[in-house]
Design a protein around this motif. Structure first.
Motif, mmCIF file in Angstrom:
data_model
loop_
_atom_site.group_PDB
_atom_site.id
_atom_site.type_symbol
_atom_site.label_atom_id
_atom_site.label_comp_id
_atom_site.label_asym_id
_atom_site.label_seq_id
_atom_site.Cartn_x
_atom_site.Cartn_y
_atom_site.Cartn_z
ATOM 1 N N VAL A 149 -10.321 46.654 7.555
ATOM 2 C CA VAL A 149 -10.111 48.077 7.270
ATOM 3 C C VAL A 149 -8.706 48.501 7.697
ATOM 4 N N PHE A 150 -8.302 48.050 8.889
ATOM 5 C CA PHE A 150 -6.960 48.355 9.402
ATOM 6 C C PHE A 150 -5.884 47.918 8.398
ATOM 7 N N THR A 151 -6.004 46.698 7.892
ATOM 8 C CA THR A 151 -5.010 46.160 6.963
ATOM 9 C C THR A 151 -4.907 47.014 5.705
ATOM 10 N N HIS A 152 -6.060 47.456 5.191
ATOM 11 C CA HIS A 152 -6.043 48.300 3.990
ATOM 12 C C HIS A 152 -5.460 49.682 4.286
ATOM 13 N N LEU A 153 -5.850 50.259 5.420
ATOM 14 C CA LEU A 153 -5.370 51.608 5.753
ATOM 15 C C LEU A 153 -3.860 51.651 5.911
ATOM 16 N N VAL A 154 -3.295 50.677 6.638
ATOM 17 C CA VAL A 154 -1.850 50.710 6.892
ATOM 18 C C VAL A 154 -1.045 50.337 5.653
ATOM 19 N N SER A 155 -1.732 49.845 4.609
ATOM 20 C CA SER A 155 -1.023 49.569 3.353
ATOM 21 C C SER A 155 -0.845 50.850 2.541
ATOM 22 N N GLY A 156 -1.484 51.958 3.020
ATOM 23 C CA GLY A 156 -1.328 53.231 2.330
ATOM 24 C C GLY A 156 -2.546 53.676 1.545
ATOM 25 N N MET A 157 -3.634 52.900 1.614
ATOM 26 C CA MET A 157 -4.838 53.258 0.871
ATOM 27 C C MET A 157 -5.587 54.409 1.557
ATOM 28 N N LEU A 158 -6.208 55.258 0.752
ATOM 29 C CA LEU A 158 -7.042 56.344 1.268
ATOM 30 C C LEU A 158 -8.399 55.791 1.696
ATOM 31 N N ASN A 159 -9.112 56.581 2.515
ATOM 32 C CA ASN A 159 -10.439 56.145 2.973
ATOM 33 C C ASN A 159 -11.346 55.765 1.805
ATOM 34 N N LYS A 160 -11.352 56.631 0.765
ATOM 35 C CA LYS A 160 -12.254 56.364 -0.369
ATOM 36 C C LYS A 160 -11.829 55.115 -1.145
ATOM 37 N N GLN A 161 -10.506 54.833 -1.162
ATOM 38 C CA GLN A 161 -10.041 53.616 -1.836
ATOM 39 C C GLN A 161 -10.452 52.368 -1.070
ATOM 40 N N VAL A 162 -10.350 52.460 0.267
ATOM 41 C CA VAL A 162 -10.780 51.331 1.099
ATOM 42 C C VAL A 162 -12.283 51.117 0.941
ATOM 43 N N ALA A 163 -13.036 52.213 0.908
ATOM 44 C CA ALA A 163 -14.488 52.117 0.742
ATOM 45 C C ALA A 163 -14.833 51.424 -0.576
ATOM 46 N N TYR A 164 -14.146 51.813 -1.644
ATOM 47 C CA TYR A 164 -14.395 51.193 -2.947
ATOM 48 C C TYR A 164 -14.035 49.707 -2.916
ATOM 49 N N ARG A 165 -12.876 49.397 -2.293
ATOM 50 C CA ARG A 165 -12.425 48.002 -2.236
ATOM 51 C C ARG A 165 -13.420 47.131 -1.463
ATOM 52 N N LEU A 166 -13.998 47.685 -0.390
ATOM 53 C CA LEU A 166 -14.888 46.900 0.466
ATOM 54 C C LEU A 166 -16.364 47.073 0.120
#
Length: 206
Positions: A149-166
């Protein structure tokens, strides 16, 4: 921490001794060596300080020693002092990270100023390395999922984008984010991004 030490490596005994006398008179801790090999065998290059290094010496040259330290990822600052320097030599030395390239006989004040610059550079480098070690410890405290999650967040993704990705919910990602902030001792996302940049993480995701 070990005391700051000025290492002198010069095959010219008289010049080596005069440098040591000058620096000790200025209150500096000094160790001297007659060759690059003696330095590698007898000194701890991780000791805080800097290296005063002759260029042309029998066996391993000063530039060879500089490369040896670079290859070993040892960041001890180097000041070259030589009676036979050329412009290409000085350019090569400085491009490889040398603090200065002085001609023998060098002005005492120029030398002392160069040494103080090198010592300050060494302190900054060591502080930065210590910060990186601390950040690595914090990163290691994250669970595998939190790290993802950390890696996705610091890449600039929004919470909902990270949720969709994972394949999970935004609420779950927010909970992970809170725990990550706590474990990383971060006050904001900007702190997390700075930590990631120092570690070479956080490139934008496709």
């Amino acid at each position: 921490m070990n005391p700051t030490t000025i290492f002198i490596v010069d095959d010219d005994a008289s010049h080596r001794d005069s440098l040591q006398f000058l620096l000790e008179s200025a209150g500096l801790e000094v160790r001297s060596f007659s060759s690059a090999r003696d330095f590698l065998d007898g000194a701890d290059p991780e000791t805080p300080g800097c290296l005063l290094l002759d260029v042309l010496m029998p066996g391993m040259s000063g530039l060879d020693l500089q490369n040896e330290l670079l290859n070993a990822k040892i960041s001890l600052p180097i000041i070259f002092i030589t009676g036979h320097g050329t412009i290409p030599m000085s350019v090569r030395a400085v491009k490889s990270g040398a603090v200065d390239f002085l001609q023998k006989p060098c002005d005492e004040q120029d030398l002392l100023r160069a040494i103080h610059r090198a010592i300050e550079q060494d302190r900054r480098t060591r502080r930065e390395k210590e910060k990186l070690r601390e950040i690595h410890k914090l990163i290691d405290s994250l669970s595998p999922r939190e790290h993802e999650v950390f890696t996705h967040l610091v890449s600039g993704m929004l919470n909902k984008q990270v949720a969709y990705r994972l394949g999970t919910t935004e609420r779950t990602i927010k909970a992970h984010r809170r725990r990550i902030m706590e474990k990383m001792k971060a006050d904001s996302m900007a702190d997390l991004v700075r930590y990631a940049e120092k570690l070479g993480l956080g490139k934008p995701q496709d």
